[in-house]
Design a protein around this motif. Structure first.
Motif, short mmCIF file in Angstrom:
data_model
loop_
_atom_site.label_atom_id
_atom_site.label_comp_id
_atom_site.label_asym_id
_atom_site.label_seq_id
_atom_site.Cartn_x
_atom_site.Cartn_y
_atom_site.Cartn_z
N LYS A 25 0.85 -1.20 0.00
CA LYS A 25 0.00 0.00 0.00
C LYS A 25 0.88 1.25 0.00
O LYS A 25 0.89 2.03 0.95
CB LYS A 25 -0.94 0.00 1.20
CG LYS A 25 -2.10 -0.96 1.06
CD LYS A 25 -3.21 -0.63 2.04
CE LYS A 25 -4.43 -1.51 1.78
NZ LYS A 25 -5.57 -1.17 2.67
N PRO A 26 1.62 1.46 -1.09
CA PRO A 26 2.53 2.62 -1.13
C PRO A 26 1.75 3.93 -1.26
O PRO A 26 0.68 3.98 -1.87
CB PRO A 26 3.36 2.36 -2.38
CG PRO A 26 2.46 1.54 -3.26
CD PRO A 26 1.66 0.67 -2.33
N LYS A 27 2.30 4.99 -0.67
CA LYS A 27 1.72 6.32 -0.84
C LYS A 27 2.21 6.96 -2.13
O LYS A 27 1.51 7.73 -2.77
CB LYS A 27 2.10 7.23 0.35
CG LYS A 27 1.38 6.87 1.64
CD LYS A 27 1.83 7.75 2.78
CE LYS A 27 1.26 9.16 2.69
NZ LYS A 27 -0.16 9.21 3.06
N GLU A 28 3.47 6.63 -2.50
CA GLU A 28 4.06 7.17 -3.72
C GLU A 28 4.79 6.05 -4.45
O GLU A 28 4.90 4.92 -3.95
CB GLU A 28 5.03 8.31 -3.39
CG GLU A 28 4.35 9.54 -2.79
CD GLU A 28 5.29 10.71 -2.65
OE1 GLU A 28 6.43 10.63 -3.16
OE2 GLU A 28 4.88 11.70 -2.02
N SER A 29 5.31 6.37 -5.61
CA SER A 29 6.05 5.38 -6.39
C SER A 29 7.34 5.02 -5.68
O SER A 29 8.02 5.86 -5.08
CB SER A 29 6.36 5.95 -7.78
OG SER A 29 7.26 5.08 -8.46
N ASN A 30 7.69 3.76 -5.75
CA ASN A 30 8.96 3.29 -5.18
C ASN A 30 10.13 3.48 -6.14
O ASN A 30 11.25 3.02 -5.85
CB ASN A 30 8.84 1.81 -4.80
CG ASN A 30 8.11 1.61 -3.49
OD1 ASN A 30 8.52 2.12 -2.45
ND2 ASN A 30 7.02 0.86 -3.53
N ASP A 31 9.89 4.16 -7.25
CA ASP A 31 10.95 4.34 -8.24
C ASP A 31 11.97 5.39 -7.84
O ASP A 31 13.04 5.48 -8.43
CB ASP A 31 10.34 4.72 -9.60
CG ASP A 31 9.51 3.58 -10.19
OD1 ASP A 31 9.77 2.42 -9.79
OD2 ASP A 31 8.62 3.86 -11.01
N THR A 32 11.62 6.22 -6.84
CA THR A 32 12.55 7.27 -6.41
C THR A 32 12.86 7.09 -4.92
O THR A 32 12.08 6.50 -4.17
CB THR A 32 11.95 8.67 -6.62
OG1 THR A 32 10.80 8.82 -5.77
CG2 THR A 32 11.53 8.87 -8.07
N ALA A 33 14.01 7.64 -4.51
CA ALA A 33 14.40 7.55 -3.10
C ALA A 33 13.40 8.30 -2.22
O ALA A 33 13.06 7.84 -1.12
CB ALA A 33 15.81 8.13 -2.91
N LYS A 34 12.91 9.44 -2.71
CA LYS A 34 11.94 10.21 -1.94
C LYS A 34 10.63 9.44 -1.78
O LYS A 34 10.01 9.43 -0.71
CB LYS A 34 11.68 11.54 -2.63
CG LYS A 34 10.74 12.45 -1.86
CD LYS A 34 10.54 13.78 -2.57
CE LYS A 34 9.58 14.67 -1.78
NZ LYS A 34 9.35 15.98 -2.48
#
Length: 255
Positions: free
Chosen positions: A225-234
């Motif tokens: 259940k990610p809040k944002e994409s896991n493609d970036t460190a942020k």
């Protein structure tokens, strides 16, 4: 002798015109007390104003219904019957009243966040599911660990004080991770790590004797259940978090 004249019928008739306004007055007073009796709550200030108005109309302010106040002078609290809910007294529906309570709780948590200068680590949001408080994982845990750090125990205890509510609500603690596979001897997956972080954080909260474990539950969602994409460190940083979900009263009662 002169015969005394008989009094006419008109002379013997007593003037009863005063009965009409008197009857009207009694009718109005009866209606007033019926309304008061039927009311589920009496607001002291409104009652006093109404009393004054009736006094002025009926007796020039001489105290026809000049009842002493049942509350201390200056008090604005209404007298409530036990069968009347707070939402009825405020004129709001139960749902609206519940939303107002959650808004006040959000304001209290926001004040804590601002006062401690941790706006970059905490977030609050009112959702359809309730009040959601998000805590970044680096506030409580070391990387790859599910134990709340000793230096952060105090922060967790301060959060527990914010969760004291009367009546209480159901609270769900959930753990979340990013999608980078975990590599240590303690956990085989991010899912296990997220579950144990939620459980261990909940244990610290429940050290507070004013919190009843009956109202708490813990969940782990891992990376799912990610809040944002896991493609970036942020994005991955925002996805590593613990959430406190404070449920609405309706969901609390149905659980």
């Amino acid at each position: 002798m002169t015969r005394r004249k008989k009094k006419s019928h008109e002379d013997e008739h007593v003037d009863e015109s005063w009965l009409l306004p008197y009857a009207d007055l009694l009718t109005l007073l009866v209606a007033l007390f019926i309304v008061l009796f039927a009311s589920s709550a009496i607001d002291v200030q409104k009652f006093q104003k109404m009393s004054t108005a009736f006094n002025e109309v009926f007796s020039g302010g001489n105290g026809v219904i000049d009842f002493p106040s049942p509350m201390p002078e200056g008090s604005t609290a209404p007298i409530k019957k036990e069968s009347v809910s707070a939402s009825q007294l405020s004129g709001l529906s139960d749902e609206e009243q519940d939303t107002e309570e959650l808004k006040k709780l959000k304001a209290k948590v926001d004040h804590f966040i601002i006062s401690n200068d941790i706006t970059d680590k905490f977030e609050t949001e009112l959702t359809t599911e309730g009040l959601l408080v998000t805590i970044r994982d680096n506030v409580l845990f070391s990387s790859g660990s599910a134990e709340v750090r000793e230096r952060d125990i105090n922060t967790a205890e301060e959060i527990s004080d914010l969760l004291i509510m009367n009546p209480p609500r159901n609270i769900i603690i959930s753990g979340h991770t990013d999608n980078i596979p975990i590599r240590n001897a303690h956990f085989e997956s991010n899912w296990e790590l997220s579950v144990m972080r939620a459980v261990n954080f909940m244990k610290v909260l429940l050290r507070n004797p004013e919190l009843n474990p009956e109202w708490f539950s813990a969940k782990g969602f891992g990376e799912y259940k990610p809040k944002e994409s896991n493609d970036t460190a942020k994005g991955r940083e925002r996805n590593r978090r613990v959430e406190i979900l404070i449920l609405p009263r309706e969901l609390t009662q149905n659980r």
